[in-house]
Design a protein around this motif. Structure first.
Motif, PDB file in Angstrom:
ATOM      1  N   LYS A  97      41.877  92.827  -1.874  1.00 45.74           N
ATOM      2  CA  LYS A  97      42.966  93.800  -1.777  1.00 45.74           C
ATOM      3  C   LYS A  97      42.411  95.216  -1.625  1.00 45.74           C
ATOM      4  N   ALA A  98      41.395  95.546  -2.400  1.00 45.92           N
ATOM      5  CA  ALA A  98      40.776  96.875  -2.292  1.00 45.92           C
ATOM      6  C   ALA A  98      40.102  97.052  -0.941  1.00 45.92           C
ATOM      7  N   LEU A  99      39.481  96.000  -0.425  1.00 42.32           N
ATOM      8  CA  LEU A  99      38.816  96.059   0.869  1.00 42.32           C
ATOM      9  C   LEU A  99      39.815  96.330   1.985  1.00 42.32           C
ATOM     10  N   VAL A 100      40.930  95.617   1.976  1.00 41.39           N
ATOM     11  CA  VAL A 100      41.947  95.812   3.016  1.00 41.39           C
ATOM     12  C   VAL A 100      42.530  97.220   2.927  1.00 41.39           C
ATOM     13  N   MET A 101      42.807  97.677   1.708  1.00 37.62           N
ATOM     14  CA  MET A 101      43.334  99.038   1.545  1.00 37.62           C
ATOM     15  C   MET A 101      42.329 100.083   2.014  1.00 37.62           C
ATOM     16  N   GLY A 102      41.062  99.863   1.708  1.00 35.43           N
ATOM     17  CA  GLY A 102      40.038 100.822   2.115  1.00 35.43           C
ATOM     18  C   GLY A 102      39.799 100.835   3.608  1.00 35.43           C
ATOM     19  N   THR A 106      45.100 102.815   3.601  1.00 36.14           N
ATOM     20  CA  THR A 106      46.499 102.885   3.188  1.00 36.14           C
ATOM     21  C   THR A 106      46.674 103.985   2.159  1.00 36.14           C
ATOM     22  N   GLY A 107      47.913 104.309   1.862  1.00 41.25           N
ATOM     23  CA  GLY A 107      48.203 105.392   0.936  1.00 41.25           C
ATOM     24  C   GLY A 107      47.708 105.142  -0.473  1.00 41.25           C
ATOM     25  N   GLN A 110      43.296 105.481  -2.903  1.00 41.17           N
ATOM     26  CA  GLN A 110      42.683 106.306  -3.938  1.00 41.17           C
ATOM     27  C   GLN A 110      43.016 105.842  -5.350  1.00 41.17           C
ATOM     28  N   GLU A 111      43.781 104.755  -5.502  1.00 44.37           N
ATOM     29  CA  GLU A 111      44.216 104.305  -6.825  1.00 44.37           C
ATOM     30  C   GLU A 111      43.190 103.479  -7.568  1.00 44.37           C
ATOM     31  N   TRP A 112      42.141 103.015  -6.909  1.00 41.17           N
ATOM     32  CA  TRP A 112      41.226 102.085  -7.550  1.00 41.17           C
ATOM     33  C   TRP A 112      40.358 102.805  -8.563  1.00 41.17           C
TER      34      TRP A 112
END
Length: 197
Positions: A97-102, A106-107, A110-112
């Motif tokens: 999930k973090a990889l796809v967002m990075g 996506t918006g 920066q939440e990780w």
């Protein structure tokens, strides 16, 4: 006296491409996606379709061999091996999930937040102060996606017990893995960091 520095002009194009392929693409992209898709989505789904068979080397022997190679480096922690495998599979979803967002910026990229370790805090503070530092409500710790995947794995495990061929005893893995996803989904892993107000 400063140590030797490596400048990018001293590194050949072949080594640069190898580093990009080996470190970034294989370890950070393929490994997380493959682990999550195969062990948490595809392998559980095969119990629902009895006509599909997975060879024993892919479902059991190869993962067991890789796990044993990892365990050789840490012989004092062999008793934690099963828990480590279950936790790594559960964390593969978060990493994917973090990889796809990075990658897609996506918006929410920066939440990780990395988990905070309590070891040093316990050295400098009293244990009572650390325990009461962040009082978190239960509903704030619930992670819906992990819980949904835990329910999916639990369903597949129960389905395999009732209707499955039980040739690989896949239901044992599915029930243990669903438990790991429930533990992560209810927020019992790491330290919860509340959103800043």
């Amino acid at each position: 006296m400063a140590g030797p520095t490596i400048k990018s002009e001293n590194v050949s194009l072949w080594k640069k491409l190898y580093m990009l392929y080996s470190f970034f693409f294989m370890r950070k992209v393929v490994a997380h996606i493959l682990t999550f898709c195969f062990y948490c989505v595809i392998l559980p789904a095969i119990v629902l379709f009895p006509e599909i068979t997975v060879p024993k080397w892919a479902a059991f022997y190869l993962p067991a061999l890789i796990t044993l190679f990892i365990a050789i480096g840490k012989p004092r922690s062999v008793y934690l091996l099963v828990l480590w495998v279950l936790f790594e599979n559960a964390m593969s979803m978060l990493r994917t999930k973090a990889l796809v967002m990075g990658l897609f910026e996506t918006g929410r990229v920066q939440e990780w937040v990395m988990t905070e370790k309590l070891g040093d805090a316990l050295k400098t503070k009293l244990i009572g102060q650390v325990a009461n530092e962040h009082h978190v409500r239960f509903r704030d710790r619930v992670h819906l996606l992990e819980l949904l995947l835990g329910v999916y794995l639990l369903f597949c495990g129960c389905y395999d017990i009732i209707y499955g061929k039980n040739t690989l005893y896949l239901y044992v893995y599915l029930l243990l893995q669903s438990t790991a996803f429930f533990v992560v989904g209810f927020g019992f892993v790491g330290k919860f960091v509340p959103a800043s107000s």
